[in-house]
Design an enzyme around this catalytic site. Structure first.
Site, PDB file in Angstrom:
ATOM      1  N   GLY A  14       0.706  -1.210   0.021  1.00 20.44           N
ATOM      2  CA  GLY A  14      -0.016  -0.018  -0.045  1.00 20.44           C
ATOM      3  C   GLY A  14       0.938   1.363   0.026  1.00 20.44           C
ATOM      4  O   GLY A  14       0.254   2.085   0.701  1.00 20.44           O
ATOM      5  N   GLY A  15       1.992   1.286  -0.707  1.00 17.55           N
ATOM      6  CA  GLY A  15       2.913   2.358  -0.797  1.00 17.55           C
ATOM      7  C   GLY A  15       2.430   3.071  -2.197  1.00 17.55           C
ATOM      8  O   GLY A  15       1.343   2.927  -2.608  1.00 17.55           O
ATOM      9  N   GLY A  16       3.052   4.030  -2.697  1.00 17.62           N
ATOM     10  CA  GLY A  16       2.993   4.721  -3.789  1.00 17.62           C
ATOM     11  C   GLY A  16       2.477   4.021  -4.883  1.00 17.62           C
ATOM     12  O   GLY A  16       1.402   4.262  -5.398  1.00 17.62           O
ATOM     13  N   SER A  49       9.285   8.004   3.206  1.00 18.26           N
ATOM     14  CA  SER A  49      10.546   8.667   3.640  1.00 18.26           C
ATOM     15  C   SER A  49      11.185   9.121   2.329  1.00 18.26           C
ATOM     16  O   SER A  49      12.421   9.967   2.620  1.00 18.26           O
ATOM     17  CB  SER A  49      11.411   7.490   4.148  1.00 18.26           C
ATOM     18  OG  SER A  49      11.958   6.494   3.365  1.00 18.26           O
ATOM     19  N   GLY A  52      13.239  14.270  -1.751  1.00 17.35           N
ATOM     20  CA  GLY A  52      13.824  15.278  -2.711  1.00 17.35           C
ATOM     21  C   GLY A  52      12.457  15.465  -3.562  1.00 17.35           C
ATOM     22  O   GLY A  52      12.537  17.024  -3.833  1.00 17.35           O
ATOM     23  N   ARG A 281      23.973   9.424  -9.262  1.00 15.37           N
ATOM     24  CA  ARG A 281      24.480   8.776  -7.972  1.00 15.37           C
ATOM     25  C   ARG A 281      25.354   7.878  -8.061  1.00 15.37           C
ATOM     26  O   ARG A 281      26.163   7.975  -7.108  1.00 15.37           O
ATOM     27  CB  ARG A 281      23.020   8.279  -7.367  1.00 15.37           C
ATOM     28  CG  ARG A 281      22.023   9.246  -7.014  1.00 15.37           C
ATOM     29  CD  ARG A 281      20.727   8.855  -6.407  1.00 15.37           C
ATOM     30  NE  ARG A 281      19.918   9.617  -5.905  1.00 15.37           N
ATOM     31  CZ  ARG A 281      18.629   9.628  -5.475  1.00 15.37           C
ATOM     32  NH1 ARG A 281      18.116   8.557  -5.549  1.00 15.37           N
ATOM     33  NH2 ARG A 281      18.032  10.543  -5.146  1.00 15.37           N
ATOM     34  N   ARG A 386      19.313   4.384 -11.412  1.00 18.06           N
ATOM     35  CA  ARG A 386      18.061   5.391 -11.427  1.00 18.06           C
ATOM     36  C   ARG A 386      18.511   6.803 -11.289  1.00 18.06           C
ATOM     37  O   ARG A 386      19.461   6.895 -10.433  1.00 18.06           O
ATOM     38  CB  ARG A 386      17.235   4.814 -10.373  1.00 18.06           C
ATOM     39  CG  ARG A 386      16.018   5.749 -10.382  1.00 18.06           C
ATOM     40  CD  ARG A 386      15.117   5.129  -9.486  1.00 18.06           C
ATOM     41  NE  ARG A 386      15.306   5.127  -8.031  1.00 18.06           N
ATOM     42  CZ  ARG A 386      15.307   6.407  -7.223  1.00 18.06           C
ATOM     43  NH1 ARG A 386      14.875   7.651  -7.510  1.00 18.06           N
ATOM     44  NH2 ARG A 386      15.695   6.322  -5.934  1.00 18.06           N
TER      45      ARG A 386
END
Lengths: 574, 248
Positions: A14-16, A49, A52, A281, A386
Site C-alpha cells: 500500500g505504498g505509492g 521517507s 527530494g 548517484r 536510476r
C-alpha cells in the site's frame, strides 16, 4: 479451512505504486472490487521517507526529449527506450493528477508548482514539497483512496505465497497478523507493489519493512527477477544509521567536501564534469569511496567508518528552513549536527534496487494474472542506474498502468479451480502453524540476518570484483542451512512478529541470491555495477538484461535484449 | 567501551492468548550513548527476548509506527533519546487504545475517525488532468501546510484527556486533517466536513487542554487547528442562520 475472500484485483503493498494502482482499477471500472493487502497500515509504507521530489517536465526550457535522454544516459543505456518514452510522456499528467488530489507541492511566486535541480537531470524538473515529497505523496494517495468504498483494505496482512494454478495467478495466501489466521484472498489478477529489499544490506536508507517480499514471492513461483545486480548506493546517508539526507541538498547548492576541505567533485576527475555535486548517484558514490581510499576521508573513532562532509552552511538558515527543514531536523536528531552551522557527515548508503520482477510495459510479469509496479518491478525504466526523483513518478505512471491492465485482463480470464487455490492457502496455514515456536538448531534470526548483511556488503558494495561476488554466491548458499537451524520462541498467534521476521528473512535470502547471481554473471562495469577487474562497459557482450530464475535444481541465469530506440549507446560522460 | 552503561527497560507485556491483564517485564541491557528508545527495544527483540512485539519501520520519525508511552508520556520511540532518562525507563503501549499485544495497539478505530472527516479533495466539479495543475499562492499553501504534516503516530490521542473520557471524540489528528482540507483553496467540501465537525464527538467536544500540541513530534498544532475549526463552524452556522432567515 482458511477464510476465503474474493475480489477482482488483489494488490499487495500500500505504498505509492499500490495505492496508485488501486485507484486506477476503480477509476477504470467503478464496479470493480480491489483488495489492498499490506503488512503495515498503508501510511507506514516506505514511500513515506522519500524526500527530494518527483520528476516530470514542467518548464518552458525543458522537453520530453531531454527528460528521456537524461534517463537513458543515467541508466547507462540499459533502460528500455520504449518504456522511457512512455514514462516521460505520462509523468506530467500523473504529477498534475497528484496535485489535483491535494499534494501540497511547493509553489513559485505565480502559484505554479516549483521545480528544483536534481542529479543527472539537465534542467529543473523535480517537483517538490519542501523535502518531504514521499510523505506528502503517500498521504495524498492514501487519503484519496479512502473515497472509494470498493478499495477494501486488509491492513497488517502478510502475504506468504502467491496462489498459482494451471499457469495462472489467482490470489494470495496472507497471514492476518493480528489474529494469526491464514486467509485465501482470491482475485483474477494480483499486482505486487511491495517496494525493494534494502534490508539485504546492513547500511541502508530503507526502513525495517523493506524486505523484498514481492520479489521473493514471484521468484519462488518461477517468475524471473531482472537486472538484480544493479543496486543504488545513495551518496549521502548519515553514518551509523544510514538515514537518508536528500539529494535536494545538492540540488539547492550544497557541496561535498573531503578531509582537506576540498570540493573534490570540482577539483578531481570523477566523470561528472561541470555537473559536480549534481552528477548521477552511481558516480558520486564512487567518488566518495575513492576519496576515502585515497586517505582523504574524515576519520572518527568508532564503528561508523570514514566519511565525507555535506556542507550547506553557505545556503544560509532561510533557505535551509524553507526548502530543507526535514534535513535540518534529521541532522540534529540523528547526527547531533545543525547544518546551518556545521557540515553534515555523510557516506554512500544502499538506497534502491533498479532490478525487480521482470515485467513488460503494462506491468505484466511472465505469469498470467501477475503484475508488478514500483521498486518491486523491473519495467526497465532505470537500467543500470536510476536518476534521483524518477522513482516516485515511476510508482505513479506504472502503478496506474498496471492497475488499468490488471482490471481489463481480469474480465476475460477463465475461472481457475478455486478449490485448488484455497487448498494451497490451507497448506500455508499449516506451515505457519508448525513454524510458531519451532525448535530446530542453535541459530537465531538476528544472527543469520547479520551474516547475510556482512556477505552482501562485502560482495555487492559500491565496488565489486569477481572473487568477492563469487564468494557471496557460495556463502549465501551455505547460509541456507543456518536459516533452517533457526529456533523460534514465540508460540502466540496474536501479532507474532518473530514469525514475520522469520518469513521476511527468507525473502531477504532469496533476493540476495538473485543479486549475487546477477552480479557474478556481469563481467563489465555499467551504471551502479562497478567491477574493479572489469572497469569498462562492454556493449558487445553485456548490452542485455540479466534474468535469474529459481528452479528445483537451483538458480538459472539467462539474458534478454535491451530495447533500444533513437539513442545509440555512447560513452557515458558528463 | 568507555561509554558502555546499562539501563533497565521496563516493558508492558500482554498476550491475550495467555494473560488476563497486562504485566510488566524488566530487561537490564547494555546501552549506547546515542541510542533512541527504539534501539533499546530492538536490542531486546534481537538479543534477549524474541517474543517482544512492537511496531517500527522507518526509524527516521516519518512513518509514524513506533509511538509508545515512555515514562508515562507519549513519544515517537525512534526519535526520543534514551539518554534523556535515568537508569529505569518504562515503556508502555499508547494510552486510550485497546492493546492488541505487548506494545501494539489497535489502530482501526483511529482509521475510522480519519475516514469520517473526508480527508480528500472535494472538487466543485471534476476536472480533467489535461487541465494541468491548480495555482496556489505560497500564502494559501501556508494556510493549511502545517496541518498536512501529521504522520498519524497517534501520540495526541494517547495524551488527549477528552479521548480518554469520550471514546467517540474524533480527536486531534482527525480534526486537524479535516481542517487541513477545509483550509485548502483547491477544496470545496468544507460544508460537508463542518456538519461532521458540529456533530457529537466533533470540534466542540475539545476542552482545549492543548496536550495534543505538546506531545506532537512533528510540531503540528492540532489544538490550534481545532480552535480555528470551532471558529469557522460558529461563523458558518451564524451565516447559515442569517441566510435561512433571509429565505423565509
Amino acid at each position: 479451512m482458511v477464510d476465503v475472500v474474493r475480489h477482482d484485483v488483489v494488490i499487495v503493498g500500500g505504498g505509492g505504486a499500490g495505492l496508485r494502482a488501486a485507484i486506477a482499477v476503480v477509476e477504470a471500472d467503478p464496479t470493480a472490487s480491489v483488495a489492498l493487502v499490506s503488512k503495515v497500515y498503508p501510511m507506514r509504507s516506505h514511500t513515506v521517507s522519500a524526500e527530494g521530489g518527483a520528476a516530470a517536465v514542467a518548464r518552458a526550457d525543458d522537453s520530453l526529449e531531454m527528460h528521456g535522454y537524461d534517463t537513458v544516459k543515467g541508466s547507462d543505456f540499459l533502460g528500455d527506450q520504449d518504456v522511457i518514452q512512455y514514462f516521460v510522456e505520462e509523468a506530467p499528467k500523473e504529477l498534475s493528477q497528484l496535485e489535483r488530489w491535494g499534494c501540497p507541492f511547493s509553489r513559485n511566486e505565480d502559484g505554479t508548482v516549483s521545480t528544483r535541480a536534481f542529479g543527472g537531470m539537465t534542467t529543473k524538473r523535480t517537483w517538490y514539497a519542501t523535502d518531504k515529497i514521499g510523505f506528502h505523496m503517500l498521504h495524498a494517495l492514501f487519503q484519496t483512496s479512502m473515497k472509494y468504498d470498493n478499495i477494501v483494505r486488509l491492513d497488517e496482512h502478510f502475504v506468504t505465497k502467491l496462489l498459482v494454478e494451471d499457469g495462472q495467478c489467482g490470489g494470495v495466501a496472507a497471514l492476518d497478523v493480528r489474529t494469526g489466521e491464514m486467509k485465501a484472498i482470491l482475485g483474477r489478477s494480483v499486482i505486487l507493489c511491495t517496494g525493494g529489499g534494502g534490508k539485504v544490506w546492513p547500511f541502508t536508507t530503507n526502513g525495517n519493512i523493506k524486505t523484498g517480499d514481492g520479489m521473493a514471492l514471484a521468484y519462488r513461483e518461477g517468475v524471473p527477477l531482472k537486472d538484480m545486480e544493479f543496486v543504488q548506493y545513495h551518496p549521502t546517508g548519515l553514518p551509523g544509521t544510514g538515514i537518508l539526507i536528500t539529494e535536494a541538498t545538492r540540488g539547492e547548492g550544497g557541496y561535498l567536501i573531503n578531509s582537506e576541505g576540498e570540493r573534490f567533485l570540482t577539483t578531481r576527475d570523477y566523470g561528472v564534469g561541470t555537473k559536480a555535486e549534481l552528477g548521477p548517484r552511481d558516480m558520486i558514490s564512487r567518488a566518495i569511496m575513492l576519496e576515502v581510499r585515497a586517505g582523504r576521508g574524515i576519520k572518527v573513532p568508532g564503528k561508523v567508518g570514514e566519511y565525507a562532509h555535506l556542507d550547506l552552511r553557505h545556503l544560509g538558515e532561510e533557505i535551509i528552513d524553507s526548502r530543507l527543514p526535514f534535513v535540518r531536523e534529521l541532522s540534529r536528531t540523528y547526527a547531533n549536527v545543525d547544518p546551518v552551522h556545521e557540515p553534515i557527515p555523510i557516506r554512500p548508503v544502499l538506497h534502491y534496487m533498479m532490478g525487480g520482477v521482470d515485467v513488460d510495459i503494462d506491468g505484466k510479469a511472465n505469469l498470467d494474472g501477475l503484475y508488478a509496479a514500483g521498486e518491486t518491478a523491473c519495467v526497465s525504466l532505470n537500467g543500470a542506474n536510476r536518476l534521483g526523483s524518477n522513482s516516485l513518478t515511476e510508482c505513479l505512471v506504472f502503478g496506474a498502468r498496471a492497475g488499468q491492465h490488471a482490471i481489463a485482463q481480469s474480465k476475460d480470464t477463465s475461472e481457475i479451480a478455486e478449490s485448488k487455490l484455497v487448498a494451497q492457502a490451507d497448506a500455508e496455514g499449516g506451515r505457519i502453524a508448525d513454524l510458531r515456536g519451532k525448535k530446530a538448531g542453535s541459530e537465531t534470526i538476528s544472527g543469520v540476518r547479520e551474516t547475510l548483511n556482512d556477505i552482501m556488503e562485502e560482495g555487492t558494495g559500491v565496488y565489486r570484483d569477481q572473487t568477492r561476488m563469487a564468494k557471496a554466491v557460495t556463502d549465501l548458499a551455505a547460509l541456507r542451512a543456518r536459516y533452517d537451524a533457526i529456533s523460534l520462541s514465540d508460540t502466540s498467534k496474536v501479532f507474532n512478529t518473530e514469525i514475520l521476521a522469520m518469513m521476511e528473512l527468507r525473502n531477504l535470502l532469496d533476493v540476495a541470491e538473485t543479486v549475487a547471481t546477477g552480479a557474478v554473471n556481469r563481467k563489465e562495469s555499467r551504471g551502479a555495477h562497478a567491477c574493479e577487474d572489469f572497469p569498462d562497459r562492454d556493449d558487445e557482450n553485456y548490452l542485455h538484461h540479466s534474468l535469474v530464475y529459481r528452479e528445483e535444481s537451483g538458480t538459472r541465469f539467462d539474458t534478454k535484449p535491451v530495447t533500444l530506440g533513437k539513442w545509440e549507446p555512447v560513452l557515458r560522460s558528463y | 567501551m568507555a561509554n558502555q552503561q546499562t539501563k533497565t527497560i521496563v516493558v508492558t507485556r500482554f498476550d491475550p492468548d495467555v494473560d488476563e491483564v497486562p504485566k510488566t517485564q524488566e530487561y537490564e541491557i547494555p546501552v549506547e550513548a546515542d541510542w533512541k528508545v527504539l534501539d533499546a527495544l530492538n536490542y531486546i527483540k534481537d538479543h534477549v527476548d524474541p517474543t517482544l512485539s512492537h511496531r517500527w519501520s522507518c526509524r527516521m520519525a516519518v512513518c509514524g509506527s513506533c509511538g509508545m508511552n515512555v515514562n508515562g508520556v507519549p513519544k515517537l520511540t525512534c526519535k526520543q533519546a534514551l539518554s534523556d532518562y535515568g537508569d529505569r525507563v518504562e515503556v508502555q503501549p499508547l494510552a486510550n487504545f485497546p492493546v492488541v499485544r505487548d506494545l501494539v495497539v489497535e489502530v482501526d478505530g483511529f482509521m475510522e475517525k480519519f475516514k469520517k472527516v473526508k480527508p480528500w479533495i472535494i472538487e466543485a466539479k471534476e476536472a480533467a488532468v489535461t487541465e494541468g495543475t491548480n495555482r496556489q499562492s505560497h500564502a494559501e499553501l501556508m494556510d493549511f501546510k502545517q496541518f498536512s504534516m501529521c504522520i498519524n503516530c497517534m501520540l495526541c490521542y494517547s495524551a488527549c484527556p477528552v479521548v480518554s473520557n469520550e471514546p467517540d471524540f474524533l480527536g486531534p489528528a482527525a480534526i486537524a486533517l479535516g481542517h487541513r482540507y477545509n483550509q485548502d483553496t483547491r477544496d470545496h467540501g468544507s460544508a460537508e466536513r463542518n456538519e461532521i465537525f458540529r456533530d457529537d464527538g466533533g470540534v466542540f467536544s475539545c476542552s482545549y487542554a492543548n496536550e495534543c500540541a505538546e506531545v506532537c513530534p512533528k510540531s503540528v498544532d492540532p489544538s490550534g487547528g481545532i480552535q480555528q475549526a470551532k471558529l469557522n463552524n460558529v461563523l458558518d452556522w451564524a451565516q447559515g442562520f442569517v441566510v435561512r432567515r433571509g429565505e423565509n
